[in-house]
Design an enzyme around this catalytic site. Structure first.
Site, PDB file in Angstrom:
ATOM      1  N   ASN A  72      -8.437   8.891   6.451  1.00 26.89           N
ATOM      2  CA  ASN A  72      -8.070   8.321   6.285  1.00 26.89           C
ATOM      3  C   ASN A  72      -6.458   8.079   6.848  1.00 26.89           C
ATOM      4  O   ASN A  72      -5.756   9.337   7.893  1.00 26.89           O
ATOM      5  CB  ASN A  72      -7.914   9.518   4.516  1.00 26.89           C
ATOM      6  CG  ASN A  72      -8.749   9.637   4.103  1.00 26.89           C
ATOM      7  OD1 ASN A  72      -9.828   8.665   4.016  1.00 26.89           O
ATOM      8  ND2 ASN A  72      -9.073  10.128   2.969  1.00 26.89           N
ATOM      9  N   HIS A 109      -7.510   7.558  12.484  1.00 27.16           N
ATOM     10  CA  HIS A 109      -7.282   6.344  11.819  1.00 27.16           C
ATOM     11  C   HIS A 109      -6.080   6.218  11.765  1.00 27.16           C
ATOM     12  O   HIS A 109      -4.630   5.287  11.577  1.00 27.16           O
ATOM     13  CB  HIS A 109      -7.542   5.947  10.833  1.00 27.16           C
ATOM     14  CG  HIS A 109      -9.489   5.768  11.247  1.00 27.16           C
ATOM     15  ND1 HIS A 109     -10.564   5.132   9.411  1.00 27.16           N
ATOM     16  CD2 HIS A 109      -9.718   5.655  12.424  1.00 27.16           C
ATOM     17  CE1 HIS A 109     -11.262   4.866  10.767  1.00 27.16           C
ATOM     18  NE2 HIS A 109     -10.919   4.954  12.232  1.00 27.16           N
ATOM     19  N   ARG A 115       1.270  -0.908   0.190  1.00 28.16           N
ATOM     20  CA  ARG A 115      -0.055   0.366  -0.064  1.00 28.16           C
ATOM     21  C   ARG A 115       0.612   1.370  -0.222  1.00 28.16           C
ATOM     22  O   ARG A 115       0.266   2.505  -1.140  1.00 28.16           O
ATOM     23  CB  ARG A 115      -1.225  -0.013   0.995  1.00 28.16           C
ATOM     24  CG  ARG A 115      -2.083  -0.970   1.193  1.00 28.16           C
ATOM     25  CD  ARG A 115      -3.576  -0.745   1.962  1.00 28.16           C
ATOM     26  NE  ARG A 115      -3.559   0.927   1.704  1.00 28.16           N
ATOM     27  CZ  ARG A 115      -5.185   1.084   1.343  1.00 28.16           C
ATOM     28  NH1 ARG A 115      -5.288   0.138   0.086  1.00 28.16           N
ATOM     29  NH2 ARG A 115      -5.323   2.150   0.738  1.00 28.16           N
TER      30      ARG A 115
HETATM   31  P1  NAD Z   1     -14.684   3.412   2.879  1.00 30.00           P
HETATM   32  O1  NAD Z   1     -14.044   2.825   1.703  1.00 30.00           O
HETATM   33  O2  NAD Z   1     -15.784   2.654   3.225  1.00 30.00           O
HETATM   34  O3  NAD Z   1     -15.897   3.855   1.825  1.00 30.00           O
HETATM   35  C1  NAD Z   1     -15.360   4.922   0.588  1.00 30.00           C
HETATM   36  C2  NAD Z   1     -16.919   5.924   0.056  1.00 30.00           C
HETATM   37  O4  NAD Z   1     -16.065   7.078  -1.080  1.00 30.00           O
HETATM   38  C3  NAD Z   1     -18.120   5.262  -0.233  1.00 30.00           C
HETATM   39  O5  NAD Z   1     -18.929   5.579  -0.042  1.00 30.00           O
HETATM   40  C4  NAD Z   1     -17.611   5.562  -1.915  1.00 30.00           C
HETATM   41  O6  NAD Z   1     -18.560   5.643  -2.170  1.00 30.00           O
HETATM   42  C5  NAD Z   1     -16.950   7.017  -1.536  1.00 30.00           C
HETATM   43  N1  NAD Z   1     -16.363   7.557  -2.818  1.00 30.00           N
HETATM   44  C6  NAD Z   1     -15.756   6.346  -3.701  1.00 30.00           C
HETATM   45  N2  NAD Z   1     -14.966   7.678  -4.886  1.00 30.00           N
HETATM   46  C7  NAD Z   1     -15.660   8.547  -4.539  1.00 30.00           C
HETATM   47  C8  NAD Z   1     -15.189  10.447  -5.175  1.00 30.00           C
HETATM   48  N3  NAD Z   1     -14.152   9.977  -6.089  1.00 30.00           N
HETATM   49  N4  NAD Z   1     -15.705  10.961  -4.489  1.00 30.00           N
HETATM   50  C9  NAD Z   1     -16.765  11.426  -2.984  1.00 30.00           C
HETATM   51  N5  NAD Z   1     -16.615  10.152  -2.535  1.00 30.00           N
HETATM   52  C10 NAD Z   1     -16.643   8.936  -3.158  1.00 30.00           C
HETATM   53  O7  NAD Z   1     -13.764   4.324   3.778  1.00 30.00           O
HETATM   54  P2  NAD Z   1     -13.862   4.555   4.636  1.00 30.00           P
HETATM   55  O8  NAD Z   1     -15.187   5.556   4.776  1.00 30.00           O
HETATM   56  O9  NAD Z   1     -13.011   6.145   4.638  1.00 30.00           O
HETATM   57  O10 NAD Z   1     -14.170   4.183   5.883  1.00 30.00           O
HETATM   58  C11 NAD Z   1     -13.153   2.922   6.059  1.00 30.00           C
HETATM   59  C12 NAD Z   1     -11.789   2.476   6.747  1.00 30.00           C
HETATM   60  O11 NAD Z   1     -11.037   2.851   5.391  1.00 30.00           O
HETATM   61  C13 NAD Z   1     -11.191   3.716   6.910  1.00 30.00           C
HETATM   62  O12 NAD Z   1     -10.467   3.134   8.493  1.00 30.00           O
HETATM   63  C14 NAD Z   1      -9.430   4.300   6.423  1.00 30.00           C
HETATM   64  O13 NAD Z   1      -8.809   4.474   7.743  1.00 30.00           O
HETATM   65  C15 NAD Z   1      -9.582   3.233   5.994  1.00 30.00           C
HETATM   66  N6  NAD Z   1      -8.835   3.120   4.051  1.00 30.00           N
HETATM   67  C16 NAD Z   1      -8.170   4.717   4.058  1.00 30.00           C
HETATM   68  C17 NAD Z   1      -7.618   4.854   2.999  1.00 30.00           C
HETATM   69  C18 NAD Z   1      -6.395   6.895   2.622  1.00 30.00           C
HETATM   70  O14 NAD Z   1      -6.279   7.048   3.622  1.00 30.00           O
HETATM   71  N7  NAD Z   1      -6.998   6.403   1.305  1.00 30.00           N
HETATM   72  C19 NAD Z   1      -7.458   4.282   1.411  1.00 30.00           C
HETATM   73  C20 NAD Z   1      -8.751   3.042   2.188  1.00 30.00           C
HETATM   74  C21 NAD Z   1      -9.136   2.672   3.693  1.00 30.00           C
END
Ligand code: NAD
Ligand code: ZN
Length: 270
Positions: free
Chosen positions: A115, A131, A79
């Site tokens: 995030n 997180h 990742r």
């Molecule tokens: P999630 O993966 O559960 O959900 C992501 C949400 O984003 C979905 O509802 C989806 O419909 C929406 N989405 C997708 N593309 C989008 C866009 N372009 N604009 C707006 N919305 C969009 O993520 P979550 O709710 O943050 O929770 C899951 C866990 O995953 C968290 O604890 C987080 O720490 C972790 N996570 C973090 C990252 C990161 O740091 N970038 C990436 C993946 C997962």
């Protein structure tokens, strides 16, 4: 500029902008969706390549690390490799720009993120991380933070694409000899007290709460919108897909990178 958007979305952005010009305190919660347009997959996206057969939830938990630290560490190194050269997208940039603008107009914007990437910081925002941080490590036993200059991901990430920065070799703690793990809050673990208190305070005391790119499935963060509403706040949600969040006053149903620049421009013009 709004004319280029579907009519219903443009009208909703205007309503949201009207709601956001007056209030003093705004609380924003971001999730993986805000980083999706930067090329960082959310946990709802299917994993690719080597990791296709695994679900993120089955790797990002303490039992998985206890059972197979090599597997979980390798996944995080993968990742990190995936994320290290990613950059803020128009949503992160518009948000940072709005925070600057708001500060000059007697508004405060508290930014809380689920995030673990640092794209808000790269864009110039300050965010409370519920997180944890992908680029930090700590001991899985004694908790001491682990800094290894040869793995200084932040320092290296702009200048090197070298895979060796992301070695899958396990590292042990100099103090207690247990394995080093990413400084991330895994499923089933408690949130960092300071960040969580800040989030609860900001949500309970805001006039408008905005949820951007989160599935509203992962508690306790998902409860922040409810807390805000119970204390009288209006709720805005930005997500191209429906979520189980039923208390939303205005839904902006498109990608954050599309909605946010328009919304911030409208706020400035209203
Ligand atoms: P999630 O993966 O559960 O959900 C992501 C949400 O984003 C979905 O509802 C989806 O419909 C929406 N989405 C997708 N593309 C989008 C866009 N372009 N604009 C707006 N919305 C969009 O993520 P979550 O709710 O943050 O929770 C899951 C866990 O995953 C968290 O604890 C987080 O720490 C972790 N996570 C973090 C990252 C990161 O740091 N970038 C990436 C993946 C997962
Ligand atoms: Zn230790």
């Amino acid at each position: 500029m709004l004319q280029e958007l579907p009519q219903a979305l443009a009208a909703n952005i205007q309503s949201a902008a009207r709601l956001l010009t007056a209030p003093a305190r705004i609380c924003i919660l971001t999730g993986a969706g805000i980083s999706a347009e930067s090329g960082i997959p959310t946990f709802r996206d299917k994993q690719t390549g080597l990791w296709e057969q695994y679900r993120a939830e089955d790797l990002a938990n303490p039992a998985a690390f206890a059972r197979d630290p090599q597997l979980v560490w390798s996944w995080y190194q993968w990742r990190r490799q995936l994320v290290h050269n990613k950059q803020p997208n128009p949503a992160h940039l518009a948000l940072a720009d709005w925070q600057d603008y708001a500060a000059q107009h007697n508004q405060s914007i508290s930014l809380i993120t689920q995030n673990v990437d640092d794209l808000h910081e790269q864009a110039g925002s300050t965010a409370a991380h519920l997180h944890g941080h992908l680029w930090r490590n700590r001991c899985s036993h004694c908790g001491i933070s682990y800094e290894d200059k040869s793995r200084d991901f932040n320092a290296d990430k702009d200048v090197s694409e070298d895979d060796s920065n992301f070695s899958t070799d396990l590292i042990t703690c100099q103090h207690c000899d247990n394995y080093i793990r990413p400084d991330i809050v895994w499923f089933g673990e408690a949130l960092p007290t300071g960040a969580w208190q800040h989030a609860e305070d900001a949500a309970a005391n805001c006039d408008v709460f905005i949820s951007i790119g989160t599935s509203s499935l992962v508690y306790p963060a998902a409860g922040l919108a409810q807390l805000a509403q119970q204390n009288g706040a209006k709720i805005i949600e930005i997500n191209p897909n429906p979520t189980p969040n039923t208390i939303v006053d205005i839904t902006l149903a498109d990608k954050a990178g599309v909605v946010m620049p328009h919304l911030v421009q409208q706020i400035k013009e209203t």
